[in-house]
Design a protein around this motif. Structure first.
Motif, mmCIF file in Angstrom:
data_model
loop_
_atom_site.group_PDB
_atom_site.id
_atom_site.type_symbol
_atom_site.label_atom_id
_atom_site.label_comp_id
_atom_site.label_asym_id
_atom_site.label_seq_id
_atom_site.Cartn_x
_atom_site.Cartn_y
_atom_site.Cartn_z
ATOM 1 N N GLY A 289 14.492 10.386 -6.915
ATOM 2 C CA GLY A 289 13.530 10.104 -5.852
ATOM 3 C C GLY A 289 12.190 9.657 -6.402
ATOM 4 N N LEU A 290 11.722 10.321 -7.452
ATOM 5 C CA LEU A 290 10.443 9.951 -8.074
ATOM 6 C C LEU A 290 10.534 8.568 -8.695
ATOM 7 N N GLY A 291 11.670 8.257 -9.322
ATOM 8 C CA GLY A 291 11.861 6.941 -9.919
ATOM 9 C C GLY A 291 11.842 5.832 -8.873
ATOM 10 N N VAL A 292 12.509 6.085 -7.752
ATOM 11 C CA VAL A 292 12.536 5.113 -6.652
ATOM 12 C C VAL A 292 11.123 4.884 -6.119
ATOM 13 N N LEU A 293 10.370 5.971 -5.958
ATOM 14 C CA LEU A 293 9.001 5.867 -5.453
ATOM 15 C C LEU A 293 8.101 5.116 -6.432
ATOM 16 N N LEU A 294 8.191 5.461 -7.718
ATOM 17 C CA LEU A 294 7.345 4.811 -8.725
ATOM 18 C C LEU A 294 7.666 3.327 -8.847
ATOM 19 N N ARG A 295 8.946 2.977 -8.718
ATOM 20 C CA ARG A 295 9.313 1.555 -8.781
ATOM 21 C C ARG A 295 8.606 0.766 -7.692
ATOM 22 N N GLY A 296 8.581 1.323 -6.485
ATOM 23 C CA GLY A 296 7.901 0.638 -5.393
ATOM 24 C C GLY A 296 6.400 0.609 -5.577
ATOM 25 N N VAL A 297 5.825 1.748 -5.976
ATOM 26 C CA VAL A 297 4.368 1.865 -6.123
ATOM 27 C C VAL A 297 3.840 0.904 -7.182
ATOM 28 N N VAL A 298 4.530 0.840 -8.325
ATOM 29 C CA VAL A 298 4.044 0.030 -9.447
ATOM 30 C C VAL A 298 4.357 -1.456 -9.269
ATOM 31 N N SER A 299 5.537 -1.771 -8.766
ATOM 32 C CA SER A 299 5.970 -3.172 -8.722
ATOM 33 C C SER A 299 5.174 -4.020 -7.735
ATOM 34 N N ILE A 300 4.569 -3.389 -6.733
ATOM 35 C CA ILE A 300 3.825 -4.150 -5.719
ATOM 36 C C ILE A 300 2.362 -4.376 -6.116
ATOM 37 N N LEU A 301 1.877 -3.620 -7.095
ATOM 38 C CA LEU A 301 0.476 -3.758 -7.488
ATOM 39 C C LEU A 301 0.085 -5.158 -7.982
ATOM 40 N N PRO A 302 0.884 -5.805 -8.855
ATOM 41 C CA PRO A 302 0.454 -7.102 -9.412
ATOM 42 C C PRO A 302 0.094 -8.180 -8.391
ATOM 43 N N PRO A 303 0.853 -8.365 -7.299
ATOM 44 C CA PRO A 303 0.433 -9.401 -6.344
ATOM 45 C C PRO A 303 -0.659 -8.950 -5.368
ATOM 46 N N ILE A 304 -0.808 -7.635 -5.184
ATOM 47 C CA ILE A 304 -1.796 -7.139 -4.217
ATOM 48 C C ILE A 304 -3.197 -7.079 -4.814
ATOM 49 N N LEU A 305 -3.328 -6.628 -6.042
ATOM 50 C CA LEU A 305 -4.649 -6.480 -6.655
ATOM 51 C C LEU A 305 -5.469 -7.774 -6.655
ATOM 52 N N PRO A 306 -4.875 -8.951 -6.964
ATOM 53 C CA PRO A 306 -5.679 -10.185 -6.944
ATOM 54 C C PRO A 306 -6.272 -10.506 -5.575
ATOM 55 N N LEU A 307 -5.660 -10.003 -4.513
ATOM 56 C CA LEU A 307 -6.173 -10.279 -3.169
ATOM 57 C C LEU A 307 -7.603 -9.780 -3.006
ATOM 58 N N TYR A 308 -7.954 -8.723 -3.730
ATOM 59 C CA TYR A 308 -9.290 -8.145 -3.619
ATOM 60 C C TYR A 308 -10.365 -9.058 -4.224
ATOM 61 N N TRP A 309 -9.951 -9.968 -5.115
ATOM 62 C CA TRP A 309 -10.936 -10.822 -5.792
ATOM 63 C C TRP A 309 -10.888 -12.278 -5.334
ATOM 64 N N PHE A 310 -9.831 -12.650 -4.642
ATOM 65 C CA PHE A 310 -9.755 -14.030 -4.152
ATOM 66 C C PHE A 310 -10.874 -14.314 -3.148
ATOM 67 N N PRO A 311 -11.421 -15.525 -3.159
ATOM 68 C CA PRO A 311 -12.342 -15.926 -2.086
ATOM 69 C C PRO A 311 -11.536 -16.418 -0.881
ATOM 70 N N TYR A 312 -12.023 -16.135 0.316
ATOM 71 C CA TYR A 312 -11.329 -16.542 1.535
ATOM 72 C C TYR A 312 -12.260 -17.438 2.344
#
Length: 311
Positions: free
Chosen positions: A143-166
């Motif tokens: 269960g922890l492995g499944v959760l960590l896979r989701g938590v970590v794998s989604i970070l790379p595309p989401i984090l840049p959204l905070y710095w992009f200009p809109y």
């Protein structure tokens, strides 16, 4: 690094052209959300309270219910806010955070369904070693492995959204924030944000599906080797609920993918409706499927609402 020179809030969208009846559309949505909440919360309560359900199969079911509940609580505030109160504005930080949780929970749900397939595989292929293989500590690690896979794998595309200009339109096409919607509004190089999710889906959701299919091929092979027809039916019956949930999840995923890829000329309402089906149908159906097909769950629910407990 890009600096976000436009911190104006994003605007969520309900059903275009039907804004005048949004308050009416809100009624079935509220009913569905309430049903999802009650159904999954009931599953969690009965699994927690009934010690006869303290087995790996039901622990994984609790993970599935928790994931569905999380998805409901993530999307419900903005969807009902748009439909009931016409609250369309959402701050950029809140939007990115909602997007992160939506996509994380989708990856987690796929992983939980894979874990449940592994549970059924062990139960049927090596029933005498089931409890020694799927110990509580191992279930927790899975269960922890499944959760960590989701938590970590989604970070790379989401984090840049905070710095992009809109600097383009801030209007989104749904009543909730999705990564693919937000990135299109950025005035920046979004090549990574376009490619990474495709690769991620291929190595998570698609690979999970292949492994689930393969596990059921082996399960079917094992069941066919059982001499008694009654025992065959009994073994397969323990898999029916999981297979149904897998079909509900992956059929909606495939349907949404086809609409996005090949339905560019389809009416906007078709795209929007399919997205709601994807986010609402599996969490709505999963508790119903397990309540109907699993007698132990049925008995526990009856005891819960009749006021009886079982230690």
């Amino acid at each position: 690094m890009w600096s976000n020179n436009s911190a104006a809030p994003f605007l969520l969208t309900g059903f275009l052209g039907s804004e005048g009846i949004h308050h009416l559309i809100a009624i079935p949505f509220f009913t569905i959300y309430l049903s999802i909440f009650c159904g999954n919360a009931t599953l969690l309560i009965v699994i927690w309270n009934d010690h006869s359900l303290h087995d790996p199969m039901y622990y994984f079911l609790a993970m599935l219910a928790g994931t569905d509940l999380g998805m409901t609580l993530t999307t419900m505030p903005t969807v009902l806010g748009v439909l009931m109160l016409d609250q369309r504005e959402i701050a950029q930080g809140a939007c990115f955070t909602q997007s992160y949780f939506i996509h994380t929970l989708a990856i987690v749900e796929s992983g939980v369904l894979l874990a449940m397939a592994y549970d059924r595989f062990i139960a049927i292929r090596t029933p005498l070693r089931y409890n020694s293989i799927l110990t509580k500590s191992r279930v927790m690690k899975i269960g922890l492995g499944v959760l960590l896979r989701g938590v970590v794998s989604i970070l790379p595309p989401i984090l840049p959204l905070y710095w992009f200009p809109y600097c383009r339109s801030h209007v989104l096409s749904h009543a909730f924030c999705l990564h693919q919607d937000v990135m299109k509004l950025a005035c920046a190089d979004i090549t990574f944000n376009r490619i990474y999710p495709v690769i991620l889906v291929a190595v998570t959701v698609f690979l999970d599906a292949l492994i689930i299919v393969f596990s059921y091929v082996l399960i079917l092979k094992t069941v066919m080797g059982i001499a008694s027809g009654e025992e065959q039916a009994k073994a397969l019956n323990t898999c029916v609920s999981h297979i149904s949930c897998v079909l509900v999840f992956y059929i909606t995923v495939i349907g949404l993918t086809f609409i996005h890829r090949f339905g560019k000329h389809a009416p906007h309402v078709v795209h929007i409706t399919m997205s709601y089906v994807y986010f609402l149908f599996p969490p709505f159906m999963n508790p119903i499927i397990y309540s109907i097909k699993t007698k132990q769950i049925q008995k526990s629910i009856v005891r819960l609402f009749s006021g009886h407990t079982r230690s």
